[in-house]
Design a protein around this motif. Sequence first.
Motif, mmCIF file in Angstrom:
data_model
loop_
_atom_site.group_PDB
_atom_site.id
_atom_site.type_symbol
_atom_site.label_atom_id
_atom_site.label_comp_id
_atom_site.label_asym_id
_atom_site.label_seq_id
_atom_site.Cartn_x
_atom_site.Cartn_y
_atom_site.Cartn_z
ATOM 1 N N ASN A 1 -9.384 -1.971 5.868
ATOM 2 C CA ASN A 1 -9.545 -1.626 7.281
ATOM 3 C C ASN A 1 -8.239 -1.700 8.051
ATOM 4 O OD1 ASN A 1 -12.374 -1.314 6.953
ATOM 5 N ND2 ASN A 1 -12.644 -3.542 7.154
ATOM 6 N N PHE A 2 -7.116 -1.694 7.318
ATOM 7 C CA PHE A 2 -5.826 -1.892 7.968
ATOM 8 C C PHE A 2 -4.908 -0.708 7.696
ATOM 9 C CE2 PHE A 2 -7.495 -6.092 6.818
ATOM 10 C CZ PHE A 2 -7.591 -6.677 8.073
ATOM 11 N N THR A 3 -4.032 -0.442 8.679
ATOM 12 C CA THR A 3 -3.048 0.632 8.569
ATOM 13 C C THR A 3 -1.670 0.019 8.370
ATOM 14 O OG1 THR A 3 -4.357 2.039 10.045
ATOM 15 C CG2 THR A 3 -2.045 2.645 9.693
ATOM 16 N N PHE A 4 -0.990 0.455 7.303
ATOM 17 C CA PHE A 4 0.330 -0.097 6.986
ATOM 18 C C PHE A 4 1.374 1.001 7.046
ATOM 19 C CE2 PHE A 4 -2.725 -2.888 4.875
ATOM 20 C CZ PHE A 4 -2.300 -4.130 5.323
ATOM 21 N N PRO A 5 2.574 0.674 7.497
ATOM 22 C CA PRO A 5 3.646 1.677 7.626
ATOM 23 C C PRO A 5 4.300 1.955 6.268
ATOM 24 C CG PRO A 5 4.476 -0.456 8.278
ATOM 25 C CD PRO A 5 3.010 -0.654 7.968
ATOM 26 N N ARG A 6 5.168 2.948 6.240
ATOM 27 C CA ARG A 6 5.933 3.220 5.040
ATOM 28 C C ARG A 6 6.781 1.996 4.697
ATOM 29 N NH1 ARG A 6 9.857 8.439 4.447
ATOM 30 N NH2 ARG A 6 11.308 7.157 5.674
ATOM 31 N N THR A 7 6.753 1.578 3.432
ATOM 32 C CA THR A 7 7.350 0.313 3.035
ATOM 33 C C THR A 7 8.160 0.493 1.760
ATOM 34 O OG1 THR A 7 5.459 -0.860 3.993
ATOM 35 C CG2 THR A 7 6.889 -2.116 2.509
ATOM 36 N N VAL A 8 9.342 -0.102 1.719
ATOM 37 C CA VAL A 8 10.200 -0.044 0.543
ATOM 38 C C VAL A 8 9.551 -0.784 -0.612
ATOM 39 C CG1 VAL A 8 12.453 -0.746 -0.377
ATOM 40 C CG2 VAL A 8 12.271 0.152 1.954
ATOM 41 N N ILE A 9 9.737 -0.272 -1.822
ATOM 42 C CA ILE A 9 9.173 -0.904 -3.013
ATOM 43 C C ILE A 9 9.674 -2.347 -3.128
ATOM 44 C CG2 ILE A 9 9.197 -0.875 -5.549
ATOM 45 C CD1 ILE A 9 9.265 2.145 -5.430
ATOM 46 N N GLY A 10 8.744 -3.261 -3.314
ATOM 47 C CA GLY A 10 9.052 -4.679 -3.436
ATOM 48 C C GLY A 10 8.934 -5.434 -2.134
ATOM 49 N N TRP A 11 8.982 -4.728 -1.008
ATOM 50 C CA TRP A 11 8.883 -5.385 0.285
ATOM 51 C C TRP A 11 7.426 -5.437 0.738
ATOM 52 C CZ3 TRP A 11 13.316 -3.068 3.798
ATOM 53 C CH2 TRP A 11 14.554 -3.320 3.178
#
Length: 771
Positions: free
Chosen positions: A108-118
């Motif tokens: 149910n959550f929206t996550f932003p673009r994220t670097v691999i491992g972060w």
Amino acid sequence: MVHSSTAHLTNTSNTPNTITPPSTTTLPTTMVHSSTTAHLTNSSNTPNTTTPPTSITTVLYITSPITIPPLVCVNGGELQNGVCICPDEWTGKTCSNGNFCNSTNVGNFTFPRTVIGWFGYSAELCTANTNTAGISKAAVRCLNDTGSPRFGPPQILKCGLTLIDIQRNISMVSGDLLHLASSTQILTSRPEHLSADNITRAVQIANMLFQSNITQEIFVAAVTTISQLLNTSEKGTHESDAVKSLTVTLEQLSKSSNMSLVVQPNLLVQSAQVPGDTVGVHFTAFTGGSGNFVANRIKLNTDSSELISDNGGSTDIEMVIKFKPVLRSENTNHSIGFVLYQNDNFFRSKAFQASLGTSRRVLSANLGETSGLDVEMLFKPMAVTNASLYDFACVSWDYTLDDWSTYGCSKVNNSEDTLQCFCNHTTNFAVLMVYRRDFTYAEAHNWITILGCSMSIIGLSLTIIFQIVTRKSRENILTLLIVSICTSLLIFTLLFMLGVENPNQLLEKPKIQINTIPSSDIYTKPDKGPCTAVAVLLQYFLLGTFTWSTLCATNIFVMIKHVRVPKHLTAYTMIIGWGLPAVVVGLTLGISYRVDNPLGYRQEEFCWLAAFDPKGNFDFTLPMFWGLLVPVVFILIFNTALLMCFSNATDKINIHVTSIRHDLTKTFYGSFSIVVVFGLSWILGYLLLITHDQTAYTILNIFFCILTTTQGLQIFLLFTARSAFAKKNMSSALKSLPSFHIPLYHTMKYSFNQGNQNVQVESYKQLNSDL
């Protein structure tokens, strides 16, 4: 043309002799002919036959150099030294490969673009009625374990949970450790909003987690928490015992064999097993566009003993640990761990002060109690605006001293792009870099400036001579005032022309000194004396010029009120005229000057008062403001008030002494105008020194010369040329010229009423005409 050669060819086959021309390799460009004579010998079973020599013409083609086009970096990559330096979200030779998980919904959550491992944090926040208002409700890590970037399962924060609650639950060994570790991570995701107490609690929680029997997931959450805390600026918390204990725990935990590489923006931890017969271990951390740590930029070679730095000089840190032969064994492996900190916030030094806002990366290597190691390191120096690297020190952290130490380390200046260190042990390493400000020195005076100042010097000199020669024709106080004004301004002008340029300009190249810990990251050349002395004299005589001009106007005002100046006023005038500027200069030196740091008082570019901070902005805390501008402003305010009082006083003088009133007014206004001209001219002179644009420099130079010439001529005209004595001699010299006639001024007597008294004034007109 290539020279001819003779080839002896032998045929050992059973076939008849045949001649095969050499093959031709076509390498397009220049064609060269070669004449070759071949003598053939037949050693086969066939009868020998004699074949006459055959002439063979060979055509050779020589290629021109192949031009390799430069790389074209995409997705925001920057080409540096032939290598694309990519943003964190991209990788590959041209930054064309994605290194991130796309923005998406997980649960149910929206996550932003994220670097691999972060970790990415949800857009959904805790509501305002909870203790965690404004904090994300969930966190998720971007993984690449399947060959395709994807988000893992989210960790959810229970809104209202505080760091105090988490610390209590961990100490009581109650609750899910993974949930508590993830909650701590989420609560510290906005480090700029953390209080000092919360930072200390978060460090203590992470330390407790590290000392527990934790899983890889808990370890990653704790490392992420520390990475986020490295962004805080609470100095007191970074010097706490909890922080010291944490760094020790991380160093020890890094060599644990069950912990793999964990990379977060400000912190990475890597463990590895090294074969016992290895010659060395090579660790490299490459740079990125933002300077953050990303997993694909971390390289570890467990069988290398040479510094490579083969990525076009784009490495942040490179370390080689060399194993001596006595340490090598085919049957024993070594556990080794690395911890790399983005900054030195957890290693606060008392001996080394960072004044430029710089930070230092800290690299820890741990092989336990192993001795007899050779450690070589390369550090990339940090770029600082308007400054260049001057020196550096190779250091390691000493937990006994609780500070940096150079014990067991030495340094070598490897190149302009890297700093090389050698150490004989493993621990937390860093380089303390010292920068020198890049100064732009003022241009030498050109002929326009020299001409203008020279004319002013001539006018001032003539005025001084004239006032001394004709001193008996006027009051002593008036001669004293005029000569003092001219002397002060004359010395200032001479110093400006001859000494304002720094004779000891900081132009020598930086020298790599011995490996000692510097006191600061700013290099300041110790004072050699002459430049500071010139700055002191310039400040003194410029303030003296303004002061004497004000005293001149004040004495004239007193003469109007009291007809003659009281005798004790002369002594007071001398004390104030030469003493007040000395007091201001003495206070300025005492507050801002140090022998080891003269730039607190003066500038390096030229011998004048310090005015600007390292970024080129006017600094109101420096002597230019409070040591000169503020006193001058007070003088101008006083002169303005005096002018108003003077105008009011002259209105009350008897109307029958209009000529006296006229002469006094001219003299007073002349004194007031001198102050204004002084202020305008030397403000332009200062702007002239700090201006580097050629057009602006030329314009300011012209106006400066006009005003400096005007001030010398103005004093000459006011106090010399228009006096009765000067006019009389000029009239005598020009009598032979019928077209010139200058009327002579005669001594006259006036009387005027002051209150109920009738006051007789003799030669009052001549006295004021001599001004």
